[in-house]
Design an enzyme around this catalytic site. Structure first.
Site, PDB file in Angstrom:
ATOM      1  N   ASP A 132     -24.641  -6.988  28.544  1.00 20.22           N
ATOM      2  CA  ASP A 132     -25.836  -7.351  29.298  1.00 20.22           C
ATOM      3  C   ASP A 132     -25.542  -7.278  30.797  1.00 20.22           C
ATOM      4  O   ASP A 132     -24.962  -8.187  31.385  1.00 20.22           O
ATOM      5  CB  ASP A 132     -26.319  -8.751  28.901  1.00 20.22           C
ATOM      6  CG  ASP A 132     -27.679  -9.068  29.490  1.00 20.22           C
ATOM      7  OD1 ASP A 132     -28.179  -8.275  30.327  1.00 20.22           O
ATOM      8  OD2 ASP A 132     -28.244 -10.110  29.127  1.00 20.22           O
TER       9      ASP A 132
ATOM     10  N   LYS B  42     -27.063 -16.236  40.942  1.00 14.25           N
ATOM     11  CA  LYS B  42     -26.853 -17.524  40.269  1.00 14.25           C
ATOM     12  C   LYS B  42     -25.644 -17.420  39.368  1.00 14.25           C
ATOM     13  O   LYS B  42     -25.383 -16.365  38.799  1.00 14.25           O
ATOM     14  CB  LYS B  42     -28.054 -17.852  39.402  1.00 14.25           C
ATOM     15  CG  LYS B  42     -29.282 -18.163  40.184  1.00 14.25           C
ATOM     16  CD  LYS B  42     -30.263 -18.925  39.332  1.00 14.25           C
ATOM     17  CE  LYS B  42     -31.476 -19.284  40.133  1.00 14.25           C
ATOM     18  NZ  LYS B  42     -32.559 -18.296  39.993  1.00 14.25           N
TER      19      LYS B  42
ATOM     20  N   LYS C 165     -42.564  -8.106  32.308  1.00 13.02           N
ATOM     21  CA  LYS C 165     -41.488  -8.010  33.301  1.00 13.02           C
ATOM     22  C   LYS C 165     -41.031  -6.551  33.281  1.00 13.02           C
ATOM     23  O   LYS C 165     -40.506  -6.077  32.279  1.00 13.02           O
ATOM     24  CB  LYS C 165     -40.353  -8.966  32.893  1.00 13.02           C
ATOM     25  CG  LYS C 165     -39.121  -8.885  33.759  1.00 13.02           C
ATOM     26  CD  LYS C 165     -38.032  -9.807  33.204  1.00 13.02           C
ATOM     27  CE  LYS C 165     -36.654  -9.365  33.635  1.00 13.02           C
ATOM     28  NZ  LYS C 165     -35.580 -10.015  32.860  1.00 13.02           N
TER      29      LYS C 165
ATOM     30  N   GLU D  14     -40.860  -8.857  45.746  1.00 16.27           N
ATOM     31  CA  GLU D  14     -41.008  -8.581  44.313  1.00 16.27           C
ATOM     32  C   GLU D  14     -42.038  -9.500  43.663  1.00 16.27           C
ATOM     33  O   GLU D  14     -42.421 -10.531  44.233  1.00 16.27           O
ATOM     34  CB  GLU D  14     -39.656  -8.713  43.600  1.00 16.27           C
ATOM     35  CG  GLU D  14     -39.067 -10.117  43.628  1.00 16.27           C
ATOM     36  CD  GLU D  14     -38.090 -10.379  42.487  1.00 16.27           C
ATOM     37  OE1 GLU D  14     -38.494 -10.218  41.320  1.00 16.27           O
ATOM     38  OE2 GLU D  14     -36.942 -10.764  42.761  1.00 16.27           O
TER      39      GLU D  14
ATOM     40  N   ASP E 233     -30.586  -3.949  37.903  1.00 15.96           N
ATOM     41  CA  ASP E 233     -30.598  -4.120  39.362  1.00 15.96           C
ATOM     42  C   ASP E 233     -29.352  -3.491  40.007  1.00 15.96           C
ATOM     43  O   ASP E 233     -29.414  -2.959  41.121  1.00 15.96           O
ATOM     44  CB  ASP E 233     -30.640  -5.609  39.751  1.00 15.96           C
ATOM     45  CG  ASP E 233     -31.954  -6.285  39.378  1.00 15.96           C
ATOM     46  OD1 ASP E 233     -32.903  -5.589  38.938  1.00 15.96           O
ATOM     47  OD2 ASP E 233     -32.028  -7.520  39.527  1.00 15.96           O
TER      48      ASP E 233
HETATM   49  N1  PSU Z   1     -32.483 -14.045  39.303  1.00 18.15           N
HETATM   50  C1  PSU Z   1     -33.063 -15.078  39.920  1.00 18.15           C
HETATM   51  N2  PSU Z   1     -34.408 -15.111  40.028  1.00 18.15           N
HETATM   52  C2  PSU Z   1     -35.199 -14.114  39.515  1.00 18.15           C
HETATM   53  C3  PSU Z   1     -34.580 -13.014  38.885  1.00 18.15           C
HETATM   54  C4  PSU Z   1     -33.225 -13.010  38.799  1.00 18.15           C
HETATM   55  O1  PSU Z   1     -32.376 -15.967  40.373  1.00 18.15           O
HETATM   56  O2  PSU Z   1     -36.438 -14.192  39.626  1.00 18.15           O
HETATM   57  C5  PSU Z   1     -35.425 -11.873  38.365  1.00 18.15           C
HETATM   58  C6  PSU Z   1     -35.481 -10.738  39.400  1.00 18.15           C
HETATM   59  O3  PSU Z   1     -36.744 -10.105  39.312  1.00 18.15           O
HETATM   60  C7  PSU Z   1     -34.397  -9.804  38.899  1.00 18.15           C
HETATM   61  C8  PSU Z   1     -34.544  -9.952  37.408  1.00 18.15           C
HETATM   62  O4  PSU Z   1     -34.548  -8.471  39.322  1.00 18.15           O
HETATM   63  O5  PSU Z   1     -34.826 -11.331  37.200  1.00 18.15           O
HETATM   64  C9  PSU Z   1     -33.310  -9.520  36.658  1.00 18.15           C
HETATM   65  O6  PSU Z   1     -33.574  -9.536  35.295  1.00 18.15           O
HETATM   66  P1  PSU Z   1     -32.482  -8.941  34.282  1.00 18.15           P
HETATM   67  O7  PSU Z   1     -31.298  -9.846  34.392  1.00 18.15           O
HETATM   68  O8  PSU Z   1     -33.156  -8.999  32.948  1.00 18.15           O
HETATM   69  O9  PSU Z   1     -32.172  -7.560  34.759  1.00 18.15           O
HETATM   70 MN    MN Z   2     -30.234  -7.895  30.846  1.00 19.56          MN
END
Ligand code: PSU
Ligand code: MN
Length: 303
Positions: free
Chosen positions: A139, A160, A87, A25, A143
């Site tokens: 939220d 995490k 993003k 990615e 993914d």
């Molecule tokens: N979690 C991590 N490192 C990251 C991401 C998530 O520990 O780099 C990034 C990845 O690209 C993941 C995205 O798909 O953040 C998820 O964002 P959101 O929670 O806004 O869906």
């Molecule tokens: Mn989100």
């Protein structure tokens, strides 16, 4: 094949010859790490995949094209632009493409583009999930929905604890996504090997990962598979150090009213700031470790 997809010559050739390919990615490059470590790491990850017998395909959106296989110059460009690159999740694709813009792909969009290109294994660091407090904020990362519908194996180091790991597992269970622990019964929590939560299955070899993925495809089941690969012991961080930093970061995000797509990048940057270089080192090592396992698994799948 859709006219927006652009597969690099090397990746195209590998796919035609049935050689193993591993998707990577680009949000981890633009939003996940500071420059220049982001670019160095992205190139090292690609090299690790080559050293383990597969062809890397870094995925991104450049000038309105869905790229499967970026050049080192394109990786440098995304890394330098950092947070200025959009993003890009699933909902961003139509307008970005119509406007001919750039985008850094998250786990979601990397899966989408990998599947379009015919790549079935993808290595990353961490995935998005159900955020703490999601009962009121709703939220939940796209993914998780993507894992439910797109046939790609995602190899990560768990999630995490900026997320609610228990609710993330519940969501994946509802959506029918198999959660595998590689060499462990316990869901790893990115910087640490332990979370206290159990995975669905423990698998110990790339051969068995490949067999499970093949069975999923042969049955015609929709969706992908989540493989969680614990950070190597020698690079793992003390749980209390990392959890204190995460709690502080969430506190600050709440106070500042951070929400939507900013939440994850904000929390990641804050945690990094609070833990100094140690967490960046751990982050780099776990991604390399996932790249290795992905290359070996893609090799098994290509047999
Ligand atoms: N979690 C991590 N490192 C990251 C991401 C998530 O520990 O780099 C990034 C990845 O690209 C993941 C995205 O798909 O953040 C998820 O964002 P959101 O929670 O806004 O869906
Ligand atoms: Mn989100």
């Amino acid at each position: 094949m859709n006219k927006y997809l652009s597969i690099s010559q090397e990746v195209q050739q590998a796919l035609e010859q049935g050689k193993p390919v591993v998707a990577l990615e680009s949000t981890i490059i633009s939003h996940g790490m500071p420059y220049p470590q982001n670019v160095e790491t992205a190139l090292r990850v690609e090299q690790t995949i080559r050293d383990n017998g597969a062809v890397p395909a870094t995925i991104a959106i450049i000038g309105g094209m869905l790229k499967a296989g970026c050049t080192p110059q394109e990786i440098e460009y995304l890394g330098r632009k950092g947070q200025d690159v959009t993003k890009a999740s699933r909902r961003d694709l139509p307008v970005l493409i119509a406007r001919g813009e750039d985008g850094a792909t998250t786990v979601t969009t990397t899966m989408i583009i990998a599947a379009m290109a015919g790549i079935n294994v993808f290595a990353t660091g961490g995935i998005g999930g159900v955020h703490r407090g999601a009962e009121t904020t709703m939220d939940i990362s796209a993914d998780l929905e993507e894992l439910a519908q797109t046939p790609v194996m995602v190899i990560c180091a768990g999630a995490k604890s900026i997320l609610d790991l228990g609710l993330t597992l519940e969501y994946l269970e509802t959506k029918g996504v198999p959660v595998i622990g590689f060499g462990t019964d316990e869901l790893p929590a990115f910087y640490t090997r332990h979370s206290g939560f159990k995975v669905d299955y423990r698998i110990d070899t790339p051969q068995e990962l490949a067999a499970a993925f093949r069975a999923q495809r042969d049955m015609g089941l929709a969706g992908g598979m989540l493989v969680t690969n614990p950070i190597p012991e020698q690079y793992s961080m003390p749980a209390d150090v990392i959890n204190t930093a995460i709690d502080k970061a969430i506190d600050e995000a709440n106070r500042k009213g951070i929400h939507g797509k900013q939440t994850t990048p904000f929390l990641l940057a804050k945690v990094k700031e609070l833990t100094g270089g140690e967490s960046l080192d751990a982050n780099i090592q776990l991604v390399l470790n996932n790249a290795r396992l992905a290359a070996l698994t893609a090799t098994e799948l290509a047999r």
